[in-house]
Design an enzyme around this catalytic site. Structure first.
Site, PDB file in Angstrom:
ATOM      1  N   CYS A 236       0.828  -1.202   0.000  1.00 54.29           N
ATOM      2  CA  CYS A 236       0.000   0.000   0.000  1.00 54.29           C
ATOM      3  C   CYS A 236       0.864   1.254   0.000  1.00 54.29           C
ATOM      4  O   CYS A 236       1.324   1.711   1.044  1.00 54.29           O
ATOM      5  CB  CYS A 236      -0.924  -0.019   1.214  1.00 54.29           C
ATOM      6  SG  CYS A 236      -1.902   1.474   1.345  1.00 54.29           S
TER       7      CYS A 236
ATOM      8  N   CYS B 108      -0.476   4.144   2.083  1.00 52.68           N
ATOM      9  CA  CYS B 108      -0.292   4.007   3.534  1.00 52.68           C
ATOM     10  C   CYS B 108       1.166   4.253   3.921  1.00 52.68           C
ATOM     11  O   CYS B 108       1.453   4.876   4.930  1.00 52.68           O
ATOM     12  CB  CYS B 108      -0.637   2.601   4.024  1.00 52.68           C
ATOM     13  SG  CYS B 108      -2.108   1.907   3.311  1.00 52.68           S
ATOM     14  N   ASP B 109       2.100   3.722   3.125  1.00 56.29           N
ATOM     15  CA  ASP B 109       3.487   3.644   3.585  1.00 56.29           C
ATOM     16  C   ASP B 109       4.475   4.499   2.802  1.00 56.29           C
ATOM     17  O   ASP B 109       5.628   4.643   3.211  1.00 56.29           O
ATOM     18  CB  ASP B 109       3.953   2.176   3.525  1.00 56.29           C
ATOM     19  CG  ASP B 109       3.081   1.294   4.396  1.00 56.29           C
ATOM     20  OD1 ASP B 109       2.645   1.774   5.459  1.00 56.29           O
ATOM     21  OD2 ASP B 109       2.824   0.142   4.016  1.00 56.29           O
TER      22      ASP B 109
END
Ligand code: NDP
Length: 325
Positions: A140, A143-144
């Protein structure tokens, strides 16, 4: 230890666009839906950056914002939105049994499955090792990606997800190397064109991952190989992103519902009905073709309407609101 058994008219499992849309329709149809959000409240869209193709948002909207709005809309009609994970079901009787977090037992007149799908990984040992260590493997980018600002990263995949994530990473990272296993993209023309014209994205065709390299704690690079020549080379990178598709989250239903070989639930054509009366399916759990937020929302609506019709046919006291054709 089991809590007291709760009785529910309509239980919705999952909180993506399918689940919330089912909830909006079910709540407005007096079905008093209870919705369990699952392990990833908001579903896959919470890991998406910009959603540009959902009708009604001419300027686009971020995935997380859209899911907050959908939740608010479902709650406006008094959907009971709960945190919890459905761990077991028993669809063998007239009343469908569902267990939440292995303890709480719920007896449901109708169940709407909207459990979506989860990201796939390559499955090679070094990828799994650094994934478990939290040392630089991710599925992701949204997200990261932030953790890899001004660094060099590698991304695997050539579909729309990979293109979207590579483009997103290119805004944060110094360099993005994209490993494409064939000599062409699977992604739509517009998405692949965007990636191809981005200066700091290097695309390596016919290239696969041999090994994720690291120092035992964090990723330091990727050894890739050309599947035509078998030549190997090392790409320095601190992040390894995997964007190669998804698996439907349907394991807990496999003893009761018909599924295809990948685990997508098979619905009756043109409906949201499964082969078990009173159990309906919507969204990516049953859709390996379209997999869009808007199609998920559409099938969520179908599931709620089908559930309402089922209740109306079964229970003379149920006051349905939607015209029954
Ligand atoms: P897809 O299944 O479309 O693509 C998966 C990609 O990963 C393919 O290019 C595939 O390669 C590659 N791949 C699979 N396994 C491996 C492996 N072991 N090693 C290397 N590469 C591998 O998945 P997506 O998640 O990209 O998209 C799913 C659906 O969601 C699609 O319908 C897509 O259009 C849609 N989507 C739409 C978006 C939007 O419109 N904004 C954004 C994201 C997704 P190969 O091509 O060789 O099979």
């Amino acid at each position: 230890m089991s809590d007291q058994i709760e009785k529910v008219k309509c239980l919705i499992i999952g909180s993506g666009p399918a689940g919330y849309t089912a909830a909006i329709y079910a709540a407005r149809a007096n079905m008093k839906p209870v919705l369990y959000q699952g392990v990833q409240p908001g579903g896959q869209l919470t890991t998406t950056n910009e959603v540009e193709n959902f009708p009604g948002y001419p300027d686009g909207i971020t995935g997380p914002e859209m899911m907050i709005e959908l939740q608010k809309q479902a709650e406006r009609f008094e959907t009971d939105v709960r945190n919890g994970w459905v761990t077991k079901v028993d669809f063998s009787g007239d009343i469908h049994k569902v267990w939440v977090n292995d303890t709480k037992e719920i007896h449901c007149e109708t169940v709407i499955i909207s459990t979506g799908a989860s990201a796939k990984y390559l499955g090679i040992d070094s990828e799994q090792k650094y994934l478990k260590l939290g040392g630089g493997v991710s599925a992701c980018a949204v997200c990261d990606g932030f953790f890899y600002r001004n660094q060099e990263v590698v991304i695997v995949g050539a579909g729309d997800s990979a293109c979207e994530e590579a483009h997103y990473l290119s805004k944060l990272c110094k360099k993005v190397t994209m490993l494409v296993r064939r000599d062409e993209f699977r992604a739509s023309k517009i998405m692949s064109a965007r990636v191809k014209k981005t200066e700091n994205i290097e695309i390596l065709y016919n290239t696969e991952t041999d090994e994720v390299l690291g120092d035992g704690q964090v990723v330091t690079g990727v050894r890739a190989f050309n599947n035509q020549t078998n030549e190997k080379h090392v790409i320095p990178a601190t992040g390894f992103f995997v964007a190669i598709g998804h698996t439907p989250n349907t394991d807990i239903f496999k003893d009761y519902l018909k599924m295809d070989e990948t685990g997508y639930i098979i619905n009756k054509p043109g409906t949201a009905k499964t082969e078990v009366e009173g159990v309906f399916v919507s969204g990516d759990a049953a859709d390996h073709v379209y997999r869009q937020a808007v199609t998920a929302a559409g099938t969520g609506c179908m599931a709620a309407l089908d559930a309402e019709r089922y209740l109306a046919a079964k229970d003379a006291d149920f006051e349905f609101v939607t015209p029954m054709y």
